[in-house]
Design an enzyme around this catalytic site. Structure first.
Site, PDB file in Angstrom:
ATOM      1  N   LYS A 110     -21.769  -5.419  53.921  1.00 56.85           N
ATOM      2  CA  LYS A 110     -22.033  -5.749  55.327  1.00 56.85           C
ATOM      3  C   LYS A 110     -20.940  -5.202  56.247  1.00 56.85           C
ATOM      4  O   LYS A 110     -21.148  -5.075  57.448  1.00 56.85           O
ATOM      5  CB  LYS A 110     -22.158  -7.267  55.482  1.00 56.85           C
ATOM      6  CG  LYS A 110     -23.352  -7.843  54.717  1.00 56.85           C
ATOM      7  CD  LYS A 110     -23.319  -9.364  54.667  1.00 56.85           C
ATOM      8  CE  LYS A 110     -24.482  -9.905  53.838  1.00 56.85           C
ATOM      9  NZ  LYS A 110     -24.397 -11.376  53.647  1.00 56.85           N
ATOM     10  N   VAL A 111     -19.791  -4.909  55.670  1.00 59.34           N
ATOM     11  CA  VAL A 111     -18.703  -4.224  56.354  1.00 59.34           C
ATOM     12  C   VAL A 111     -18.266  -3.079  55.449  1.00 59.34           C
ATOM     13  O   VAL A 111     -18.113  -3.268  54.240  1.00 59.34           O
ATOM     14  CB  VAL A 111     -17.511  -5.172  56.630  1.00 59.34           C
ATOM     15  CG1 VAL A 111     -16.322  -4.412  57.218  1.00 59.34           C
ATOM     16  CG2 VAL A 111     -17.925  -6.305  57.567  1.00 59.34           C
TER      17      VAL A 111
END
Length: 310
Positions: A284-285
């Protein structure tokens, strides 16, 4: 570790006067050492690049800060088109609509909630919300909009519904009005969880052919994600707003920039307490992303952090 590199930035004392500008103070924070000030400077530098590059910027936040004066800061960010997408909660719509037409009041965390209940006053931290400043006015204004929108068509994506309600408000003090005016989409994945959502339910009880198409919202988000060259997110607080932001960004292997302001801790087991480092494992990052977790009260940190851009 390289000793020379480690000792390249000496700690410097603050040099401030009554005339010191926030931008200058932010520059001094880069060499202050210590705790939150250094993190705020790091966040400032990330946001500066986020705003200046060809980047799609998400802003996520919970409802409670919109009951405070921080609403004015968020509204100014939206007016200036500094962000491209907003992801928030149904309560944000509630407080934004209510405060456009009625006042909330400053109070105390220590008031007796039993006495407040008897007085017809709701407490949100140290913010006091009289009954007449919340449910009644939200019902009146939302129902007026729903009647008009229903006459146009029977099925609405939430993002389009919020856009139209925002235009109906027609007040520069409103976040959703300025978002609509500037074509900044406002996504509320938990739309039924609040007074605004209760008005949708109530309207549906009278008009069973009235439909909310949440999957159309997700389709719009997917287009934004897959069309973006880079993505960044300023996330104030956690919950569904934060999670929906990072969730969708996993489909492009993660955010390129991320600033997370929170008071939550990992040991409470919540998504709000999860550091951005954890989001890297979920894709997600991005591993090479520029990111920072800033711990502290958003009503203090966000004005200091964003004022230099306004």
């Amino acid at each position: 570790m390289d000793r020379k590199e480690l000792l390249s930035r000496p700690v410097r004392d603050l040099s401030i006067t009554a005339d010191t500008r926030l931008g200058d103070l932010m520059d001094q924070f880069s060499s202050i050492g210590g705790f939150t000030a250094a993190k705020i400077h790091e966040a400032y530098e990330i946001i500066k690049d986020m705003f200046s590059e060809d980047n799609t910027t998400f802003l996520s936040f919970p409802a409670d800060i919109i009951s405070t004066g921080l609403r004015g800061l968020i509204n100014e960010v939206v007016k200036r088109k500094l962000v491209d997408v907003i992801i928030t909660t149904s309560g944000t719509l509630d407080h934004d609509i209510a405060r456009t037409y009625r006042n909330y009041y400053c109070g105390s965390f220590s008031y007796s909630d039993i006495e407040l209940r008897d007085l017809g006053i709701n407490r949100l931290g140290n913010v006091l919300v009289p009954d007449e400043s919340y449910g009644e006015i939200i019902e009146e204004k939302v129902m007026e909009s729903l009647e008009k929108l229903y006459a146009k068509k029977k099925e609405w994506a939430t993002v389009d519904l919020i856009h139209e309600v925002g235009l109906d408000i027609n007040s520069e003090s409103s976040i959703i009005y300025n978002a609509a005016k500037n074509n900044i989409p406002v996504f509320v994945p938990g739309i039924t969880d609040g007074s605004f959502g209760s008005q949708l339910w109530s309207f549906y009880e009278q008009h069973h052919d009235f439909k909310i198409n949440l999957l159309e919202d997700e389709h719009r988000l997917s287009d934004i994600i897959f069309d973006a060259k880079k993505t960044g997110a300023i996330m104030i607080g956690g919950g569904i707003s934060k999670h929906h932001t990072i969730w969708w960004n996993q489909f492009r292997d993660g955010l390129d920039y991320a600033v997370y302001v929170t008071t939550a801790q990992e040991y409470d087991g919540s998504l709000s307490g999860a550091k951005l480092e954890e989001a890297i494992s979920w894709k997600k990052v991005r591993p090479d992303a520029r990111y920072v977790n800033v711990y502290g009260d958003a009503t203090v940190i966000m004005p200091v952090l964003l004022a230099p851009f306004l």
